[in-house]
Scaffold this motif. Structure first.
Motif, mmCIF file in Angstrom:
data_model
loop_
_atom_site.group_PDB
_atom_site.id
_atom_site.type_symbol
_atom_site.label_atom_id
_atom_site.label_comp_id
_atom_site.label_asym_id
_atom_site.label_seq_id
_atom_site.Cartn_x
_atom_site.Cartn_y
_atom_site.Cartn_z
ATOM 1 N N ARG A 192 -36.939 78.104 -116.901
ATOM 2 C CA ARG A 192 -36.594 78.133 -118.328
ATOM 3 C C ARG A 192 -35.725 79.344 -118.687
ATOM 4 N N VAL A 193 -35.887 80.458 -117.996
ATOM 5 C CA VAL A 193 -35.081 81.637 -118.359
ATOM 6 C C VAL A 193 -33.713 81.662 -117.669
ATOM 7 N N SER A 194 -33.554 80.841 -116.653
ATOM 8 C CA SER A 194 -32.308 80.920 -115.890
ATOM 9 C C SER A 194 -31.308 79.858 -116.303
ATOM 10 N N GLY A 195 -31.727 78.958 -117.184
ATOM 11 C CA GLY A 195 -30.823 77.876 -117.573
ATOM 12 C C GLY A 195 -30.899 76.706 -116.611
ATOM 13 N N ARG A 196 -31.789 76.800 -115.612
ATOM 14 C CA ARG A 196 -31.894 75.694 -114.642
ATOM 15 C C ARG A 196 -32.744 74.535 -115.151
ATOM 16 N N ALA A 197 -33.630 74.805 -116.097
ATOM 17 C CA ALA A 197 -34.468 73.731 -116.637
ATOM 18 C C ALA A 197 -33.567 72.689 -117.282
ATOM 19 N N ARG A 198 -33.755 71.432 -116.927
ATOM 20 C CA ARG A 198 -32.904 70.366 -117.473
ATOM 21 C C ARG A 198 -33.670 69.618 -118.564
ATOM 22 N N TYR A 199 -33.141 69.694 -119.756
ATOM 23 C CA TYR A 199 -33.705 68.972 -120.894
ATOM 24 C C TYR A 199 -32.963 67.645 -121.037
ATOM 25 N N GLN A 216 -34.375 88.428 -117.614
ATOM 26 C CA GLN A 216 -35.023 87.129 -117.418
ATOM 27 C C GLN A 216 -36.460 87.305 -116.935
ATOM 28 N N THR A 252 -34.382 79.985 -125.265
ATOM 29 C CA THR A 252 -34.481 81.127 -124.354
ATOM 30 C C THR A 252 -33.150 81.577 -123.754
ATOM 31 N N VAL A 255 -25.647 82.238 -119.267
ATOM 32 C CA VAL A 255 -26.977 82.581 -118.759
ATOM 33 C C VAL A 255 -27.076 82.308 -117.260
ATOM 34 N N GLY A 291 -26.797 75.390 -119.238
ATOM 35 C CA GLY A 291 -27.788 76.427 -119.584
ATOM 36 C C GLY A 291 -27.661 76.859 -121.039
#
Lengths: 154, 747
Positions: free
Chosen positions: B53-60, A87, A102, A74, A34
């Motif tokens: 996207r705000v939780s850090g779960r989105a994987r780039y 959030q 973000t 985060v 994150g």
């Protein structure tokens, strides 16, 4: 080398290279991607975490120096599907575009509101000036912090 | 199933017009009318992937950690031009954890014998961790033979072998036009190299399964990556699967596959393990593209009352080592104003610097700065209000094609912008600030751009038996919120709540979808998604009609019910769905061609208010008003964000950003985020955003075109014009630094 630290409330152990940053340890060894790596020189704030409650850039801290300390990332702010008010406010204000910066902004905003529940606009700008965003115009990020402040302390 | 046909289409992409054949199915439908009651489209909806996207779960792409994955680091040339004589990897290979070092001898497909810029790839080190690979990269010993080089644009322009004429345009007779002019402005403008600095670095992760390659890549154009990589490694298209789920910004620099994609693909195959090749910030600033620096000469002639008689624009754009294409810097001069006599030329200039790439409205950003600055210089000479001069030369028809526009409301952008900015407060010579040394001024500038999109773009929608829908499209969301817009369009036509529409996007085993670039993603894909949803609805009505024992033409969908027109017979869709059980209703849609008789372009106007400290030359931008016309806005919240972000990038371009090169060594002196100054939260002014509400119903079945690039186009000139208004300092070079303001004040 082996390091022991408390990450998001859990005792963790990791085998890291002596020169590893805390950011690398979090992302590559502890399964917490994150926090983002975008500049590796403490300029962009994308890797912001709390070390013993203090906001800092995890790319500037050696993993070895985090031995015995408490780290919050985060991933720990929202529990499961429930987002933290900070959030939630970022989503509701439309303060997220590509989202890469973000997590850093969320952690920095969280730290700001913890210490200063009702920051003025100037204080918000000062507190977030260590975080770079290339997509938004920052306006909605400022708005998100205000919303979160209202939500948390009203 | 509707049959496919081939149609001719004309699409404007990054300032150039392409005529291509496209394959479409079925027939198009008209755009929603202005009074259509829409529940999703045109309303602010939160990003469908906001929580990730705000939780850090989105994987780039950069977050991907595959089992057994190795890391590749590129060893880069410290010379701006050299021949690689010898690469000695002994010391690097001796480091624990290093798995491989390749150079031109061992991997000729990845490297050239000559390097032409600082940062050009010479070797690649593969290690068990990124740190090991980076460490070992310093241990690779390379012998070079230095060769002559030029990194300075002006120096290169003087060398004929480095200059190519790429575009020229004329209408009327410019020479005669200048003879007819009472006043001529003849000015030279220069702009700096702007670096993208997307927060997520460029990179790819490659993994092979037999002959099949899966490539995760941070890209704006998955299908172009697939095509490019397949060609480079001589693979079939179905053997390359490109995945881009979340990506952290591109701004034009991620439109094709990168050298890193080839490195990852080639070495993953050789070593039999997944390879990750991701750039660091320095590489981002050296090798992943940039906006061309330019030298431009603009001559504009007018009669005493301000009617333009001639316009001449010659632009030299430094493309680094890129000798294929150049951005259309002269585009705005060719097409913005009604002026009978125009002549323009666009030159490409080669220098020994990293190759340029598209950067958000390539060419138009640079060209608009020059043109719109020159227009203000002309207004000054004529003692005319700058806005009045622009209105006087307003083009009702497209000056290049003579066609009508599908929609042009630039006049409304001017008037509404002037109102919001308080233009009536503007005074020739500026106004006083709080202190004698502070001067305030206002400036205006105009935006023109394409962004109409076009075919090919396809989508399918699967409706499940529980009344949920899955939209499948070859789409990547660059961060602009395309995903959310697409979901809104599907939900609208399916009469479903937004949360019942799920997107299956982000990979190339899907119908072809457009690049996230050229302001054309939503305008290209959106209409196809709408048609796919219409197709689903038609099939659903047929099923409902069968169940209700009425003709399908007699019923319509509303509020989750099929309702028969006469008698008001109602059937809940849930009941229809329950009868469907395991069936899937599959709707298909394709993007139909653009109308031929009109030109699709977006327009806008920016107004800047600044304060200049005439002791130090420091410019403080106080306020930017941005009014744009793109027709229908699918999501006002995200559209406003898009404009604010574009204005902010333009603010950087105008006052703080610029690559600094050392002429003697060819090195980039500010290849990091400390010395390369992108705007921070403390730099941004009040940004006021509005849209002209009129729909562009001829453009496509949504009634609107693209917004990605327009907001970055006019801002720099508006700021330059405001500075000139405030204190008389006409700065013709970007960025407008304090030193340049002081120099202009001394002139």
């Amino acid at each position: 080398m082996r390091i022991h630290l408390t990450v998001n409330g859990l005792e963790r152990e990791a085998d890291v290279w002596e020169g590893s940053s805390l950011l690398t340890a979090l992302r590559e060894d502890l399964g917490l991607p994150g926090s983002k790596n975008a500049c590796e020189q403490g300029e962009c704030g994308s890797c912001s975490v709390l070390l013993d409650d203090q906001l800092l850039c995890s790319c500037l801290v050696l993993a070895a120096a985090a031995e015995g300390h408490r780290i919050r990332t985060v991933e720990d702010l929202g529990k499961d599907e429930r987002l933290h008010p900070v959030q939630r406010a970022f989503v509701d204000a439309g303060a997220v575009q590509c989202g890469f910066c973000t997590p850093g902004f969320i952690v920095a905003s969280y730290a700001l509101l913890r210490d200063n529940p009702e920051p003025s606009e100037a204080e918000i700008r000062e507190a977030l000036s260590g975080n770079l965003c290339r997509c938004t115009g920052y306006g909605k990020i400022i708005e998100a912090v205000r919303r979160a402040s209202r939500e948390m302390y009203r | 199933m509707p049959s496919a046909r081939v149609v001719k289409n004309r699409t404007e992409f990054e300032g150039k017009i392409y005529e291509e054949l496209a394959l479409v199915q079925g027939a198009d439908i008209p755009a929603w009318s202005a009074d259509a009651e829409l529940r999703h489209v045109g309303r602010s909806r939160l990003r469908v992937d906001g929580p990730q996207r705000v939780s850090g779960r989105a994987r780039y792409t950069t977050d991907l950690m595959l089992p057994g994955m190795l890391h590749a680091r590129v060893v880069r040339s410290p010379h701006p031009h050299a021949r690689v004589i010898r690469v000695d990897a002994k010391r690097a290979l001796a480091l624990a954890g290093v798995r491989s070092v390749v150079d031109r001898t061992s991997a000729p497909e990845l490297f050239d014998e000559e390097v032409h810029y600082v940062g050009a790839p010479v070797a690649v080190v593969v290690g068990e961790t990124e740190e090991i690979a980076a460490d070992a990269a310093h241990l690779v010993e390379i012998e070079y033979e230095s060769l002559p080089f030029v990194v300075d644009l002006e120096e290169a322009i003087a060398d004929r072998t480095r200059v190519q004429r790429k575009e020229s345009y004329s209408r009327g007779d410019a020479r005669r036009g200048f003879r007819e002019a009472d006043i001529v402005v003849d000015a030279r403008y220069t702009t700096s190299t702007q670096l993208h600095n997307c927060l997520e670095p460029h990179g790819a992760v490659a993994q092979w399964d037999g002959e099949r390659l899966t490539l995760w890549e941070s890209t704006q154009a998955m299908f172009d990556v697939r095509k490019g990589v397949a060609k480079a490694i001589r693979a079939r298209l179905d053997d390359v699967r490109v995945i881009c789920d979340y990506m952290g910004g591109g701004f034009g620099s991620k439109l094709g596959h990168g050298h890193y994609s080839e490195i990852a693909a080639v070495l993953a195959k050789r070593l039999g393990r997944p390879i990750r090749c991701v750039m660091d910030r320095r590489e981002e600033n050296l090798v992943t593209g940039n906006r061309s620096a330019t030298v431009q000469r603009v001559r504009v002639g007018a009669t005493k009352d301000g009617k333009l008689t001639a316009l001449e624009h010659v632009a030299w754009s430094g493309t680094g080592t890129e000798d294929g294409w150049v951005a259309s810097t002269t585009g705005p001069s060719n097409g913005l104003y009604e002026v009978a006599n125009v002549r323009s030329e666009q030159f490409l200039v080669l220098t020994n610097t990293g190759p340029f790439s598209a950067f958000r409205a390539p060419g138009y950003v640079e060209g608009t700065f020059a043109l719109e600055s020159a227009m203000d210089e002309l207004a000054d000479k004529l003692a005319l209000d700058p806005l009045a001069l622009r209105r006087k030369n307003y083009a009702k028809l497209d000056p290049q094609s003579g066609k009508h526009y599908s929609l042009k409301r630039l006049d409304q952008c001017y008037s509404r912008g002037a109102e919001l900015a308080g233009w009536s407060r503007r005074k020739a010579g500026g106004t006083a600030g709080r202190h004698a040394y502070l001067r305030r001024g206002m400036g205006v500038s105009t935006q023109v751009w394409g962004g109409g999109g076009g075919p090919p773009a396809y989508a399918t929608i699967h409706l499940n038996a529980d009344g949920t829908a899955i939209v499948r499209a070859g789409l990547q969301d660059i961060g602009s919120g395309t995903k959310t817009a697409i979901a809104q369009i599907a939900a609208e036509e399916l009469s479903l709540p937004l949360e019942r529409v799920r997107l299956s996007i982000g990979e190339t085993d899907a119908p072809y979808g457009p690049a996230s670039g050229g302001s054309m993603t939503t305008a290209s894909l959106g209409p196809a998604v709408r048609l796919a949803a219409v197709d689903v609805r038609r099939q659903l009505l047929e099923v409902a009609a069968g169940l209700m024992e009425v003709r399908a033409s007699e019923i319509h969908l509303t509020d989750g019910h099929a309702v028969a027109g006469r008698g008001g017979k109602k059937l809940a869709l849930d009941e229809v769905f329950s009868k469907l059980q395991n069936y899937t209703v599959i709707g298909r849609g394709s993007r139909h061609p653009n109308p031929e008789d009109v030109r699709l372009r977006s327009f806008g106007a920016h107004f800047a208010e600044v304060e200049v400290d005439i002791r130090t030359g420091a410019v403080r931008v106080l306020k930017i008003v941005a009014v744009h016309q793109i027709g229908r806005i699918v999501n006002p919240l995200n559209a406003k964000s898009q404009v604010e972000g574009g204005v902010t990038q333009a603010l950087g371009y105008a006052v703080s950003e610029g690559r600094v090169l050392d002429r003697l060594s060819g090195h980039v002196m500010n290849a990091n985020l400390e010395d390369y100054k992108i705007p921070t939260v403390k730099d941004v002014p009040d940004i006021v955003v509005e849209f002209v509400p009129d729909l562009d119903r001829r453009a496509n079945n949504l009634g609107g075109i693209g917004l990605g690039e327009p907001p970055i186009i006019p801002t720099a000139a508006a700021i330059a014009n405001a500075v000139a208004n405030a204190c008389g300092a006409r700065v013709r070079t970007l960025p407008i630094t304090p030193a340049r303001v002081l120099e202009a004040l001394r002139r």
